[in-house]
Design a protein around this motif. Structure first.
Motif, short mmCIF file in Angstrom:
data_model
loop_
_atom_site.label_atom_id
_atom_site.label_comp_id
_atom_site.label_asym_id
_atom_site.label_seq_id
_atom_site.Cartn_x
_atom_site.Cartn_y
_atom_site.Cartn_z
N ALA A 4 5.43 -44.85 12.88
CA ALA A 4 6.10 -46.05 12.36
C ALA A 4 5.90 -46.17 10.85
O ALA A 4 6.81 -46.60 10.13
N HIS A 5 4.73 -45.79 10.36
CA HIS A 5 4.50 -45.82 8.91
C HIS A 5 5.39 -44.80 8.20
O HIS A 5 5.88 -45.07 7.09
N PHE A 51 10.26 -43.81 4.87
CA PHE A 51 11.64 -43.32 4.82
C PHE A 51 12.59 -44.44 4.40
O PHE A 51 13.48 -44.25 3.58
N ALA A 52 12.39 -45.61 4.96
CA ALA A 52 13.23 -46.76 4.62
C ALA A 52 13.09 -47.11 3.15
O ALA A 52 14.08 -47.41 2.46
N LEU A 53 11.86 -47.08 2.64
CA LEU A 53 11.62 -47.39 1.23
C LEU A 53 12.30 -46.37 0.33
O LEU A 53 13.01 -46.74 -0.62
N ASP A 54 12.11 -45.09 0.61
CA ASP A 54 12.65 -44.04 -0.24
C ASP A 54 14.17 -43.97 -0.18
O ASP A 54 14.83 -43.65 -1.18
N LEU A 62 11.99 -46.68 18.14
CA LEU A 62 11.92 -46.85 16.70
C LEU A 62 13.31 -46.73 16.07
O LEU A 62 13.65 -47.47 15.14
N ALA A 63 14.10 -45.81 16.58
CA ALA A 63 15.46 -45.64 16.06
C ALA A 63 16.28 -46.90 16.30
O ALA A 63 17.00 -47.37 15.41
N THR A 113 17.37 -40.80 13.30
CA THR A 113 17.08 -39.90 14.42
C THR A 113 16.68 -38.52 13.91
O THR A 113 15.73 -37.91 14.42
N ALA A 114 17.40 -38.02 12.91
CA ALA A 114 17.07 -36.72 12.33
C ALA A 114 15.70 -36.76 11.67
O ALA A 114 14.90 -35.82 11.80
N PHE A 115 15.41 -37.84 10.98
CA PHE A 115 14.10 -37.96 10.32
C PHE A 115 12.97 -37.98 11.33
O PHE A 115 11.97 -37.28 11.19
N LEU A 116 13.11 -38.80 12.37
CA LEU A 116 12.05 -38.93 13.36
C LEU A 116 11.83 -37.65 14.17
O LEU A 116 10.75 -37.46 14.75
#
Length: 240
Positions: free
Chosen positions: A97-98, A103-106, A137-138, A152-155
């Motif tokens: 989750a962190h 990822f959301a920040l960047d 999480l997605a 989804t690709a990131f996770l």
């Protein structure tokens, strides 16, 4: 002004502190000039990567007093307009989750990261969200405004793992041993889920470029989650 908030998704006081800080920020006349960034911290880096019922985990640590601890936080949450339903809480390692928050920040910036942080905490503490489950999480990320395919690709991979672990290590090197810790302009620190008035005062003081000396995060009793902050235990032990 930049405010960096070190916290863990699985920390109840971090959720209370987030609500109180946001209320203070809403009352701060210069709020539009404040950038809020959430930094990662893990109370228990060694936690298993599997969901476990909250009551079982807490009872194993604190025994009979565990229910009373939950009841206190639940009452505090209700006063702040947030929900703690510990009957549904699933404990899990928070690293994934962190990584998603980073990822959301960047990718999207601080505002979207903050919105995702809120959704993760609301889900974890009130809706039975498993913060170690990629599909859940997605769904949470999409609800916060992120693109499903990108998430989804990131996770599915390991991107940003090293960066998040480096951030956590840097926090420890800064002396942060309990969360939440709010760092203003890299100079002043406020630790714990303080009252809204305390956060508002801090915002006003930093805005005035107060001459107050930097405040190092105060030490907390190991393996504790009381008095407004959740503390990190000594090496070899685990935290709530």
């Amino acid at each position: 002004m930049k405010v960096e908030i070190y916290s863990d998704i699985a920390c109840p006081w971090c959720y209370v502190g987030k609500a109180r800080f946001e209320r203070a920020l809403a009352a701060f006349p210069k709020a539009s000039g404040v950038e809020v960034v959430y930094r990662p911290f893990q109370l228990d880096p060694s936690a298993p990567h599997e969901p476990r019922p909250h009551h079982e985990v807490l009872a194993a640590k604190y025994g009979p007093q565990a229910r009373a601890m939950d009841a206190r936080v639940t009452a505090l949450g209700a006063d702040e307009g947030i929900t703690f339903d510990f009957d549904t809480v699933l404990e899990n390692n928070s690293l994934l989750a962190h990584r998603l928050l980073r990822f959301a920040l960047d990718t999207y910036g601080p505002a979207v990261q903050a919105r995702l942080k809120g959704r993760l905490m609301a889900g974890h503490f009130g809706e039975g969200l498993d913060i170690g489950d990629r599909a859940q999480l997605a769904d949470t990320a999409v609800a916060a405004g992120l693109d499903r395919d990108a998430v989804t690709a990131f996770l599915a991979g390991d991107d940003l793992t090293e960066e998040v672990l480096a951030d956590i290590d840097e926090a420890r090197q800064l002396g942060i041993s309990a969360v939440p810790t709010f760092v203003f302009e890299g100079k002043w620190a406020v630790q714990g889920g303080q009252e809204t008035s305390v956060f508002l005062q801090a915002l006003e003081q930093v805005s005035r470029e107060s001459s107050a000396a930097p405040a190092a995060p105060a030490a907390q009793d190991a393996d504790s989650c009381a008095d407004g902050a959740c503390a990190v235990p000594p090496p070899g032990e685990s935290a709530r």
